[in-house]
Design a protein around this motif. Sequence first.
Motif, PDB file in Angstrom:
ATOM      1  N   TYR A  30       4.982 -35.822 -18.192  1.00 46.69           N
ATOM      2  CA  TYR A  30       4.349 -34.796 -19.013  1.00 46.69           C
ATOM      3  C   TYR A  30       3.468 -33.894 -18.154  1.00 46.69           C
ATOM      4  N   ILE A  31       2.684 -34.509 -17.286  1.00 47.68           N
ATOM      5  CA  ILE A  31       1.775 -33.735 -16.439  1.00 47.68           C
ATOM      6  C   ILE A  31       2.557 -32.828 -15.490  1.00 47.68           C
ATOM      7  N   ALA A  32       3.599 -33.374 -14.853  1.00 49.10           N
ATOM      8  CA  ALA A  32       4.411 -32.584 -13.926  1.00 49.10           C
ATOM      9  C   ALA A  32       5.094 -31.426 -14.648  1.00 49.10           C
ATOM     10  N   GLY A  33       5.625 -31.696 -15.831  1.00 52.32           N
ATOM     11  CA  GLY A  33       6.284 -30.645 -16.595  1.00 52.32           C
ATOM     12  C   GLY A  33       5.336 -29.529 -16.983  1.00 52.32           C
ATOM     13  N   LEU A  34       4.128 -29.900 -17.414  1.00 52.53           N
ATOM     14  CA  LEU A  34       3.145 -28.894 -17.819  1.00 52.53           C
ATOM     15  C   LEU A  34       2.654 -28.080 -16.624  1.00 52.53           C
ATOM     16  N   ILE A  35       2.383 -28.745 -15.514  1.00 48.06           N
ATOM     17  CA  ILE A  35       1.868 -28.029 -14.341  1.00 48.06           C
ATOM     18  C   ILE A  35       2.927 -27.106 -13.744  1.00 48.06           C
ATOM     19  N   LEU A  36       4.136 -27.626 -13.521  1.00 49.64           N
ATOM     20  CA  LEU A  36       5.191 -26.794 -12.948  1.00 49.64           C
ATOM     21  C   LEU A  36       5.606 -25.687 -13.914  1.00 49.64           C
ATOM     22  N   GLY A  37       5.635 -26.006 -15.202  1.00 48.71           N
ATOM     23  CA  GLY A  37       5.936 -24.981 -16.190  1.00 48.71           C
ATOM     24  C   GLY A  37       4.878 -23.894 -16.205  1.00 48.71           C
ATOM     25  N   TRP A  38       3.616 -24.299 -16.086  1.00 53.04           N
ATOM     26  CA  TRP A  38       2.513 -23.333 -16.031  1.00 53.04           C
ATOM     27  C   TRP A  38       2.644 -22.431 -14.820  1.00 53.04           C
ATOM     28  N   ARG A  39       3.048 -22.978 -13.686  1.00 52.62           N
ATOM     29  CA  ARG A  39       3.219 -22.177 -12.476  1.00 52.62           C
ATOM     30  C   ARG A  39       4.348 -21.158 -12.645  1.00 52.62           C
ATOM     31  N   TYR A  40       5.427 -21.580 -13.295  1.00 58.64           N
ATOM     32  CA  TYR A  40       6.529 -20.642 -13.510  1.00 58.64           C
ATOM     33  C   TYR A  40       6.120 -19.548 -14.496  1.00 58.64           C
ATOM     34  N   CYS A  41       5.402 -19.928 -15.539  1.00 61.64           N
ATOM     35  CA  CYS A  41       4.894 -18.933 -16.486  1.00 61.64           C
ATOM     36  C   CYS A  41       3.990 -17.933 -15.774  1.00 61.64           C
ATOM     37  N   LEU A  42       3.202 -18.422 -14.843  1.00 60.33           N
ATOM     38  CA  LEU A  42       2.297 -17.554 -14.079  1.00 60.33           C
ATOM     39  C   LEU A  42       3.088 -16.504 -13.308  1.00 60.33           C
ATOM     40  N   SER A  43       4.195 -16.921 -12.704  1.00 55.53           N
ATOM     41  CA  SER A  43       5.012 -15.965 -11.957  1.00 55.53           C
ATOM     42  C   SER A  43       5.637 -14.928 -12.876  1.00 55.53           C
ATOM     43  N   LEU A  44       6.017 -15.329 -14.105  1.00 59.36           N
ATOM     44  CA  LEU A  44       6.591 -14.371 -15.048  1.00 59.36           C
ATOM     45  C   LEU A  44       5.552 -13.363 -15.521  1.00 59.36           C
ATOM     46  N   CYS A  45       4.326 -13.826 -15.705  1.00 57.77           N
ATOM     47  CA  CYS A  45       3.264 -12.917 -16.157  1.00 57.77           C
ATOM     48  C   CYS A  45       2.947 -11.841 -15.122  1.00 57.77           C
ATOM     49  N   ARG A  46       3.250 -12.113 -13.879  1.00 61.82           N
ATOM     50  CA  ARG A  46       2.949 -11.160 -12.811  1.00 61.82           C
ATOM     51  C   ARG A  46       4.072 -10.145 -12.590  1.00 61.82           C
ATOM     52  N   GLY A 128       6.478 -16.340 -26.696  1.00 67.35           N
ATOM     53  CA  GLY A 128       7.486 -17.373 -26.858  1.00 67.35           C
ATOM     54  C   GLY A 128       8.515 -17.359 -25.744  1.00 67.35           C
ATOM     55  N   ASP A 129       8.867 -16.160 -25.266  1.00 69.70           N
ATOM     56  CA  ASP A 129       9.821 -16.064 -24.153  1.00 69.70           C
ATOM     57  C   ASP A 129       9.278 -16.722 -22.898  1.00 69.70           C
ATOM     58  N   ILE A 130       8.008 -16.498 -22.617  1.00 67.67           N
ATOM     59  CA  ILE A 130       7.397 -17.067 -21.414  1.00 67.67           C
ATOM     60  C   ILE A 130       7.400 -18.592 -21.488  1.00 67.67           C
ATOM     61  N   VAL A 131       7.026 -19.128 -22.645  1.00 68.01           N
ATOM     62  CA  VAL A 131       7.011 -20.590 -22.818  1.00 68.01           C
ATOM     63  C   VAL A 131       8.424 -21.158 -22.782  1.00 68.01           C
ATOM     64  N   ALA A 132       9.367 -20.477 -23.454  1.00 65.32           N
ATOM     65  CA  ALA A 132      10.741 -20.962 -23.506  1.00 65.32           C
ATOM     66  C   ALA A 132      11.382 -20.993 -22.129  1.00 65.32           C
ATOM     67  N   ALA A 133      11.041 -20.028 -21.276  1.00 61.96           N
ATOM     68  CA  ALA A 133      11.622 -19.986 -19.935  1.00 61.96           C
ATOM     69  C   ALA A 133      11.226 -21.203 -19.110  1.00 61.96           C
ATOM     70  N   ALA A 134      10.037 -21.740 -19.373  1.00 66.00           N
ATOM     71  CA  ALA A 134       9.532 -22.876 -18.604  1.00 66.00           C
ATOM     72  C   ALA A 134       9.801 -24.215 -19.272  1.00 66.00           C
ATOM     73  N   ALA A 135      10.137 -24.212 -20.563  1.00 65.77           N
ATOM     74  CA  ALA A 135      10.308 -25.461 -21.301  1.00 65.77           C
ATOM     75  C   ALA A 135      11.336 -26.411 -20.699  1.00 65.77           C
ATOM     76  N   PRO A 136      12.476 -25.927 -20.171  1.00 61.21           N
ATOM     77  CA  PRO A 136      13.445 -26.869 -19.599  1.00 61.21           C
ATOM     78  C   PRO A 136      12.893 -27.690 -18.439  1.00 61.21           C
ATOM     79  N   ILE A 137      11.867 -27.197 -17.772  1.00 63.79           N
ATOM     80  CA  ILE A 137      11.255 -27.974 -16.684  1.00 63.79           C
ATOM     81  C   ILE A 137      10.661 -29.261 -17.244  1.00 63.79           C
ATOM     82  N   GLY A 138       9.899 -29.126 -18.315  1.00 59.60           N
ATOM     83  CA  GLY A 138       9.315 -30.305 -18.946  1.00 59.60           C
ATOM     84  C   GLY A 138      10.357 -31.229 -19.523  1.00 59.60           C
ATOM     85  N   LEU A 139      11.420 -30.648 -20.089  1.00 56.85           N
ATOM     86  CA  LEU A 139      12.488 -31.479 -20.648  1.00 56.85           C
ATOM     87  C   LEU A 139      13.166 -32.311 -19.569  1.00 56.85           C
TER      88      LEU A 139
END
Length: 271
Positions: A30-46, A128-139
């Motif tokens: 869970y922690i790895a999925g959230l952290i790596l997903g957060w990092r990918y979301c960060l790159s999309l926001c930029r 929702g797009d930003i979260v959805a793009a990173a969700a498969p990492i956590g899965l």
Amino acid sequence: MEQAGLPFPNIDPVIFSIGPFAVRWYALAYIAGLILGWRYCLSLCRRAPRFMEPSALDDLLVYVTLGVVLGGRLGYVLFYNLSYYLENPSQILMVWNGGMAFHGGMLGTLAGLFLFARRRGINPLAVGDIVAAAAPIGLFFGRVANFINGELYGRATDMPWSMVFPDGGLVPRHPSQLYEAVLEGLLLFILIVLLIARTDIRRYPGAIGGLFLAGYGIARFIVEFFREPDAQLGFPFADVTMGQLLSIPMILVGIAIMCRVLRRPPISENA
């Protein structure tokens, strides 16, 4: 008679423990999925189009985390074992004993990101797009943790890669957790990344979210043919599992969202 399949890698679910405190692979996933997903979301926001400032992701992570945990637990209670928890209500909050449902976690996440978007004045479809793009990492990490725990295993089979799971009896079974890790996690993530890199899909807010809903629903529906149904539920309808019943609305809603948003004019790259 020689036993079919591969030996199950009997990995201790507890990585290490200090007194009563134990660190488990499931929690680490869970922690790895959230952290790596957060990092990918960060790159999309930029990247353009910029729907929200990267600094807002810290708040979004809180909303999403609460949505995943609370929604996942509530979904498991309601969809998969309601009669048990009605008789044992004190067990509902004991998430450390296991019992999380993806479909419930998804609904909780949708509620969390909607509240976040409303408070911030941001298009909820874009969030929702930003979260959805990173969700498969956590899965991906979550399903690998299911495999390590020897839970949510597959149906009996004589395929060469079948395994005898510790709690699955002496019968070789499909390692369906790994099927899910590949389909719902790895392949879905690669598809989304390629579309973002090679198309202007981000200029259609909601398209990535719709793709994730439909993609996950299709992958889960397929894997359910190999996954052992929950013992307390079996097949609620004919030979259809609860996971398949819950996936059908996801597929339909995902396709409907994509059809709707892709008909709209694309937003500006400078949004």
